[in-house]
Design a protein around this motif. Structure first.
Motif, PDB file in Angstrom:
ATOM      1  N   SER A 143       0.819  -1.219   0.000  1.00 45.86           N
ATOM      2  CA  SER A 143       0.000   0.000   0.000  1.00 45.86           C
ATOM      3  C   SER A 143       0.850   1.266   0.000  1.00 45.86           C
ATOM      4  CB  SER A 143      -0.901   0.019   1.238  1.00 45.86           C
ATOM      5  OG  SER A 143      -0.146   0.297   2.403  1.00 45.86           O
ATOM      6  N   ARG A 144       0.195   2.384  -0.365  1.00 44.48           N
ATOM      7  CA  ARG A 144       0.815   3.705  -0.254  1.00 44.48           C
ATOM      8  C   ARG A 144       0.230   4.496   0.909  1.00 44.48           C
ATOM      9  NH1 ARG A 144       0.762   2.935  -6.010  1.00 44.48           N
ATOM     10  NH2 ARG A 144      -1.383   3.708  -6.177  1.00 44.48           N
ATOM     11  N   MET A 145      -1.042   4.281   1.234  1.00 45.31           N
ATOM     12  CA  MET A 145      -1.714   5.033   2.303  1.00 45.31           C
ATOM     13  C   MET A 145      -1.940   4.202   3.561  1.00 45.31           C
ATOM     14  SD  MET A 145      -4.702   7.025   0.210  1.00 45.31           S
ATOM     15  CE  MET A 145      -4.351   8.146  -1.146  1.00 45.31           C
ATOM     16  N   GLY A 146      -2.210   2.915   3.382  1.00 44.09           N
ATOM     17  CA  GLY A 146      -2.473   2.091   4.545  1.00 44.09           C
ATOM     18  C   GLY A 146      -3.355   0.905   4.230  1.00 44.09           C
ATOM     19  N   VAL A 147      -3.774   0.252   5.291  1.00 41.49           N
ATOM     20  CA  VAL A 147      -4.452  -1.043   5.218  1.00 41.49           C
ATOM     21  C   VAL A 147      -5.776  -0.977   5.951  1.00 41.49           C
ATOM     22  CG1 VAL A 147      -4.311  -3.416   6.124  1.00 41.49           C
ATOM     23  CG2 VAL A 147      -2.331  -2.385   4.967  1.00 41.49           C
ATOM     24  N   VAL A 148      -6.776  -1.661   5.398  1.00 42.10           N
ATOM     25  CA  VAL A 148      -8.075  -1.813   6.059  1.00 42.10           C
ATOM     26  C   VAL A 148      -8.393  -3.303   6.143  1.00 42.10           C
ATOM     27  CG1 VAL A 148     -10.556  -1.365   5.953  1.00 42.10           C
ATOM     28  CG2 VAL A 148      -8.934   0.404   5.239  1.00 42.10           C
ATOM     29  N   ILE A 149      -8.637  -3.776   7.350  1.00 38.38           N
ATOM     30  CA  ILE A 149      -9.045  -5.170   7.558  1.00 38.38           C
ATOM     31  C   ILE A 149     -10.482  -5.172   8.062  1.00 38.38           C
ATOM     32  CG2 ILE A 149      -8.655  -7.269   8.907  1.00 38.38           C
ATOM     33  CD1 ILE A 149      -5.677  -6.492   8.998  1.00 38.38           C
ATOM     34  N   ASN A 150     -11.312  -5.898   7.371  1.00 31.61           N
ATOM     35  CA  ASN A 150     -12.724  -6.048   7.714  1.00 31.61           C
ATOM     36  C   ASN A 150     -12.936  -7.515   8.068  1.00 31.61           C
ATOM     37  OD1 ASN A 150     -15.526  -6.451   7.611  1.00 31.61           O
ATOM     38  ND2 ASN A 150     -15.672  -6.091   5.406  1.00 31.61           N
ATOM     39  N   ASP A 151     -13.189  -7.782   9.358  1.00 30.53           N
ATOM     40  CA  ASP A 151     -13.340  -9.189   9.719  1.00 30.53           C
ATOM     41  C   ASP A 151     -14.337  -9.374  10.859  1.00 30.53           C
ATOM     42  OD1 ASP A 151     -12.676 -12.075   9.720  1.00 30.53           O
ATOM     43  OD2 ASP A 151     -10.885 -11.405   8.666  1.00 30.53           O
ATOM     44  N   ILE A 152     -14.516 -10.610  11.237  1.00 27.06           N
ATOM     45  CA  ILE A 152     -15.653 -11.030  12.053  1.00 27.06           C
ATOM     46  C   ILE A 152     -15.307 -11.027  13.543  1.00 27.06           C
ATOM     47  CG2 ILE A 152     -17.297 -12.913  12.414  1.00 27.06           C
ATOM     48  CD1 ILE A 152     -16.546 -13.835   9.522  1.00 27.06           C
ATOM     49  N   VAL A 216     -10.408  -2.603  11.092  1.00 25.03           N
ATOM     50  CA  VAL A 216      -9.041  -2.342  11.552  1.00 25.03           C
ATOM     51  C   VAL A 216      -8.368  -1.447  10.522  1.00 25.03           C
ATOM     52  CG1 VAL A 216      -6.840  -3.362  12.231  1.00 25.03           C
ATOM     53  CG2 VAL A 216      -8.981  -4.613  12.635  1.00 25.03           C
ATOM     54  N   ILE A 217      -7.819  -0.340  10.981  1.00 25.04           N
ATOM     55  CA  ILE A 217      -7.174   0.625  10.093  1.00 25.04           C
ATOM     56  C   ILE A 217      -5.711   0.762  10.491  1.00 25.04           C
ATOM     57  CG2 ILE A 217      -7.201   2.996   9.224  1.00 25.04           C
ATOM     58  CD1 ILE A 217     -10.173   3.097  10.117  1.00 25.04           C
ATOM     59  N   VAL A 218      -4.832   0.509   9.531  1.00 27.96           N
ATOM     60  CA  VAL A 218      -3.391   0.619   9.782  1.00 27.96           C
ATOM     61  C   VAL A 218      -2.829   1.627   8.789  1.00 27.96           C
ATOM     62  CG1 VAL A 218      -1.242  -0.629  10.142  1.00 27.96           C
ATOM     63  CG2 VAL A 218      -3.428  -1.844  10.347  1.00 27.96           C
ATOM     64  N   PRO A 219      -2.682   2.897   9.187  1.00 23.17           N
ATOM     65  CA  PRO A 219      -2.133   3.892   8.258  1.00 23.17           C
ATOM     66  C   PRO A 219      -0.659   3.630   8.002  1.00 23.17           C
ATOM     67  CG  PRO A 219      -2.452   4.856  10.429  1.00 23.17           C
ATOM     68  CD  PRO A 219      -3.031   3.478  10.490  1.00 23.17           C
ATOM     69  N   LYS A 220      -0.244   3.916   6.796  1.00 18.43           N
ATOM     70  CA  LYS A 220       1.174   3.764   6.481  1.00 18.43           C
ATOM     71  C   LYS A 220       1.893   5.002   6.969  1.00 18.43           C
ATOM     72  CE  LYS A 220       4.235   1.910   3.026  1.00 18.43           C
ATOM     73  NZ  LYS A 220       4.288   1.160   1.745  1.00 18.43           N
ATOM     74  N   GLN A 221       2.909   4.788   7.747  1.00 20.35           N
ATOM     75  CA  GLN A 221       3.627   5.901   8.346  1.00 20.35           C
ATOM     76  C   GLN A 221       4.423   6.629   7.280  1.00 20.35           C
ATOM     77  OE1 GLN A 221       6.114   4.731  11.594  1.00 20.35           O
ATOM     78  NE2 GLN A 221       6.035   6.723  12.548  1.00 20.35           N
ATOM     79  N   ARG A 222       4.164   7.921   7.148  1.00 21.63           N
ATOM     80  CA  ARG A 222       4.887   8.728   6.175  1.00 21.63           C
ATOM     81  C   ARG A 222       6.302   9.009   6.656  1.00 21.63           C
ATOM     82  NH1 ARG A 222      -0.050  11.620   6.860  1.00 21.63           N
ATOM     83  NH2 ARG A 222      -1.540  11.210   5.182  1.00 21.63           N
TER      84      ARG A 222
END
Length: 231
Positions: A143-152, A216-222
């Protein structure tokens, strides 16, 4: 649906029935929630590329595409999965939408910074807790901006609900077996707190979303942020 050797018509049917289950249980909500927050954090760019790993037919992304239309964002979606059945269903579902591309690739074969945001919907629970840090770190790499995890959310209420709904909507053995099993292999808040301590990224957040899901939101550290921290 972890056993890809079975494949064939039954797996393709399961992907179709899963779309119906996802609509009933509002499975697309947490993915859109996370995408919107990373988009806002990045200054609301007018172009956005989403890469959905373990995408299946990619139906989760239809709501994201509708949101992009309303915002005037030029969206491109890359669906990544390892089965031909997923390719067939994705290409059928999005046959009239040139914004969506399917690639038959494993997560660890994807190219660095291939997309702005990398999403995983109902994908992470297929892995052990020990493997989760490497999964998230690879998603961050892509990724360039970050990650989104959608789970149960692992809880008895969604387990009962999924057991009941799967038997009402499908006779497919994948759906009937893997639906409740997915809930049993899901997450609790403590799992994400543990994950946050183990990955090489600051700023990870998680929130409970309807219906019994986590975003779950994991921003990519600039680089600038890294320098400010003196690291």
């Amino acid at each position: 649906m972890d056993d890809f050797t079975q494949g064939g018509d039954k797996l393709q049917e399961a992907l179709r029935h899963l779309r119906r289950l996802n609509r009933i249980l509002r499975a697309n909500g947490p993915a859109l929630y996370g995408v919107k927050r990373l988009w806002n954090r990045s200054g609301r760019p007018d172009r956005l590329t989403i890469l959905d790993v373990g995408s299946g037919s990619g139906d989760i992304n239809r709501r994201i595409l509708k949101w992009a239309d309303k915002q005037g964002v030029k969206m491109r979606v890359i669906l990544a999965d390892v089965t031909e059945e997923a390719r067939a269903e994705a290409e059928r579902l999005f046959r009239n939408d040139s914004r969506v591309l399917f690639v038959k690739q494993d997560l660890f074969d994807l190219v660095s910074e291939q997309a702005d945001i990398v999403t995983a919907s109902q994908f992470a629970h297929h892995f052990s807790k020990e493997h989760m840090p490497s999964i998230v770190e690879q998603m961050l790499k892509v990724s360039r901006m970050g990650v989104v995890i959608n789970d149960i959310h692992r809880h008895w209420i969604p387990w009962v609900a999924v057991w009941f709904v799967t038997r009402c909507i499908s006779g497919n053995r994948y759906i009937r077996h893997d639906g409740p099993l997915s809930v049993a292999k899901g997450f609790r808040g403590s799992d994400f707190r543990s994950l946050a301590r183990r990955i090489e990224s600051s700023g990870m957040t998680y929130s409970w979303r309807p219906l019994f899901r986590y975003a779950v939101i994991v921003p990519k550290q600039r680089e600038a942020e890294t320098n400010e921290n003196g690291i």
